[in-house]
Write a protein that holds these residues in place. Structure first.
Motif, PDB file in Angstrom:
ATOM      1  N   GLN A   4      60.396  15.579 -12.550  1.00 11.65           N
ATOM      2  CA  GLN A   4      61.686  14.980 -12.196  1.00 11.65           C
ATOM      3  C   GLN A   4      62.330  15.799 -11.099  1.00 11.65           C
ATOM      4  O   GLN A   4      62.780  16.924 -11.344  1.00 11.65           O
ATOM      5  CB  GLN A   4      62.590  14.936 -13.427  1.00 11.65           C
ATOM      6  CG  GLN A   4      63.958  14.323 -13.189  1.00 11.65           C
ATOM      7  CD  GLN A   4      63.905  12.818 -13.033  1.00 11.65           C
ATOM      8  OE1 GLN A   4      63.114  12.138 -13.683  1.00 11.65           O
ATOM      9  NE2 GLN A   4      64.733  12.291 -12.163  1.00 11.65           N
ATOM     10  N   ALA A   5      62.373  15.241  -9.897  1.00  9.07           N
ATOM     11  CA  ALA A   5      62.972  15.936  -8.752  1.00  9.07           C
ATOM     12  C   ALA A   5      64.442  15.561  -8.625  1.00  9.07           C
ATOM     13  O   ALA A   5      64.839  14.431  -8.921  1.00  9.07           O
ATOM     14  CB  ALA A   5      62.231  15.575  -7.472  1.00  9.07           C
ATOM     15  N   SER A   6      65.226  16.518  -8.161  1.00 16.51           N
ATOM     16  CA  SER A   6      66.655  16.284  -7.952  1.00 16.51           C
ATOM     17  C   SER A   6      67.171  17.234  -6.891  1.00 16.51           C
ATOM     18  O   SER A   6      66.470  18.172  -6.486  1.00 16.51           O
ATOM     19  CB  SER A   6      67.419  16.481  -9.264  1.00 16.51           C
ATOM     20  OG  SER A   6      67.268  17.811  -9.735  1.00 16.51           O
ATOM     21  N   GLY A   8      68.591  16.295  -3.792  1.00 13.89           N
ATOM     22  CA  GLY A   8      68.700  15.780  -2.439  1.00 13.89           C
ATOM     23  C   GLY A   8      70.105  15.314  -2.129  1.00 13.89           C
ATOM     24  O   GLY A   8      70.979  15.262  -2.995  1.00 13.89           O
ATOM     25  N   LEU A  19      66.509  21.910  -3.801  1.00 13.11           N
ATOM     26  CA  LEU A  19      65.863  20.904  -4.620  1.00 13.11           C
ATOM     27  C   LEU A  19      65.301  21.541  -5.881  1.00 13.11           C
ATOM     28  O   LEU A  19      64.858  22.692  -5.864  1.00 13.11           O
ATOM     29  CB  LEU A  19      64.729  20.230  -3.855  1.00 13.11           C
ATOM     30  CG  LEU A  19      65.073  19.618  -2.502  1.00 13.11           C
ATOM     31  CD1 LEU A  19      63.846  18.914  -1.923  1.00 13.11           C
ATOM     32  CD2 LEU A  19      66.243  18.682  -2.588  1.00 13.11           C
ATOM     33  N   CYS A  21      62.707  20.655  -9.400  1.00 15.55           N
ATOM     34  CA  CYS A  21      61.707  19.768  -9.982  1.00 15.55           C
ATOM     35  C   CYS A  21      61.409  20.277 -11.388  1.00 15.55           C
ATOM     36  O   CYS A  21      60.795  21.332 -11.552  1.00 15.55           O
ATOM     37  CB  CYS A  21      60.444  19.742  -9.138  1.00 15.55           C
ATOM     38  SG  CYS A  21      59.099  18.759  -9.863  1.00 15.55           S
ATOM     39  N   VAL A  91      61.976  11.797   2.222  1.00 11.43           N
ATOM     40  CA  VAL A  91      61.957  11.836   0.764  1.00 11.43           C
ATOM     41  C   VAL A  91      61.048  12.993   0.360  1.00 11.43           C
ATOM     42  O   VAL A  91      59.912  13.094   0.847  1.00 11.43           O
ATOM     43  CB  VAL A  91      61.443  10.524   0.150  1.00 11.43           C
ATOM     44  CG1 VAL A  91      61.416  10.622  -1.370  1.00 11.43           C
ATOM     45  CG2 VAL A  91      62.314   9.346   0.591  1.00 11.43           C
ATOM     46  N   GLN A 109      59.392  11.572  -8.711  1.00 16.96           N
ATOM     47  CA  GLN A 109      59.832  10.288  -8.181  1.00 16.96           C
ATOM     48  C   GLN A 109      60.396  10.392  -6.766  1.00 16.96           C
ATOM     49  O   GLN A 109      60.583   9.382  -6.122  1.00 16.96           O
ATOM     50  CB  GLN A 109      60.901   9.669  -9.106  1.00 16.96           C
ATOM     51  CG  GLN A 109      62.322  10.110  -8.855  1.00 16.96           C
ATOM     52  CD  GLN A 109      62.583  11.526  -9.332  1.00 16.96           C
ATOM     53  OE1 GLN A 109      61.703  12.243  -9.774  1.00 16.96           O
ATOM     54  NE2 GLN A 109      63.844  11.936  -9.242  1.00 16.96           N
ATOM     55  N   THR A 111      63.139  12.690  -4.008  1.00 17.61           N
ATOM     56  CA  THR A 111      64.580  12.817  -3.814  1.00 17.61           C
ATOM     57  C   THR A 111      64.851  12.782  -2.308  1.00 17.61           C
ATOM     58  O   THR A 111      64.159  13.441  -1.531  1.00 17.61           O
ATOM     59  CB  THR A 111      65.121  14.106  -4.476  1.00 17.61           C
ATOM     60  OG1 THR A 111      66.541  14.144  -4.358  1.00 17.61           O
ATOM     61  CG2 THR A 111      64.512  15.368  -3.904  1.00 17.61           C
ATOM     62  N   GLN A 112      65.830  11.991  -1.907  1.00 16.39           N
ATOM     63  CA  GLN A 112      66.106  11.760  -0.494  1.00 16.39           C
ATOM     64  C   GLN A 112      66.920  12.910   0.098  1.00 16.39           C
ATOM     65  O   GLN A 112      67.958  13.284  -0.460  1.00 16.39           O
ATOM     66  CB  GLN A 112      66.866  10.460  -0.301  1.00 16.39           C
ATOM     67  CG  GLN A 112      67.300  10.179   1.134  1.00 16.39           C
ATOM     68  CD  GLN A 112      66.138   9.834   2.049  1.00 16.39           C
ATOM     69  OE1 GLN A 112      65.298   9.009   1.704  1.00 16.39           O
ATOM     70  NE2 GLN A 112      66.087  10.457   3.225  1.00 16.39           N
TER      71      GLN A 112
END
Length: 117
Positions: A4-6, A8, A19, A21, A91, A109, A111-112
């Motif tokens: 789970q990436a976050s 961005g 970031l 993960c 991304v 998934q 992260t932008q």
């Protein structure tokens, strides 16, 4: 393994982002972990790698600006991105590969990250 990436977001050129993960369903402790990125219309490229022992490698385009790290106790990896440029817009995906011979790739998934000029 689920990744789970976050972290961005939108940032101005010269700014920074971190970031994260987080992995679940399996420990990352014995495995190399990677960050990739994919800009619109382009291929997915390797940005940074951290080995199980903590050794790191970076794409030439991010050397000196990005730092990959891992916290095995938290089952999480990070990508600290400093001095961001518009060309860093993409991304970002975390990744790991498991197995020997027959291997399986696991992807977060994405992260932008958007860097404005």
């Amino acid at each position: 393994v689920q990744l789970q990436a976050s972290g961005g977001g939108l940032v101005q050129a010269g700014g920074y982002l971190r970031l994260s993960c987080a992995a679940s369903g399996g420990s990352i402790v014995n495995y190399a972990m990677n960050w990739y990125r994919q800009a619109p219309g382009k291929r997915r490229d390797l940005v940074a790698t951290i080995s199980s022992g903590g050794g790191t490698n970076y794409a030439d385009s991010v050397k000196g600006r990005f730092t990959i790290s891992r916290d095995n106790a938290q089952n999480t990896i990070y990508l600290q991105m400093n001095s961001l440029k518009p060309d860093d817009t993409a991304v970002y995906f975390c990744h790991t590969r498991r197995g020997a011979g027959f291997t399986v790739d696991y992807w977060g998934q994405g992260t932008q990250v958007t860097v404005s000029s």
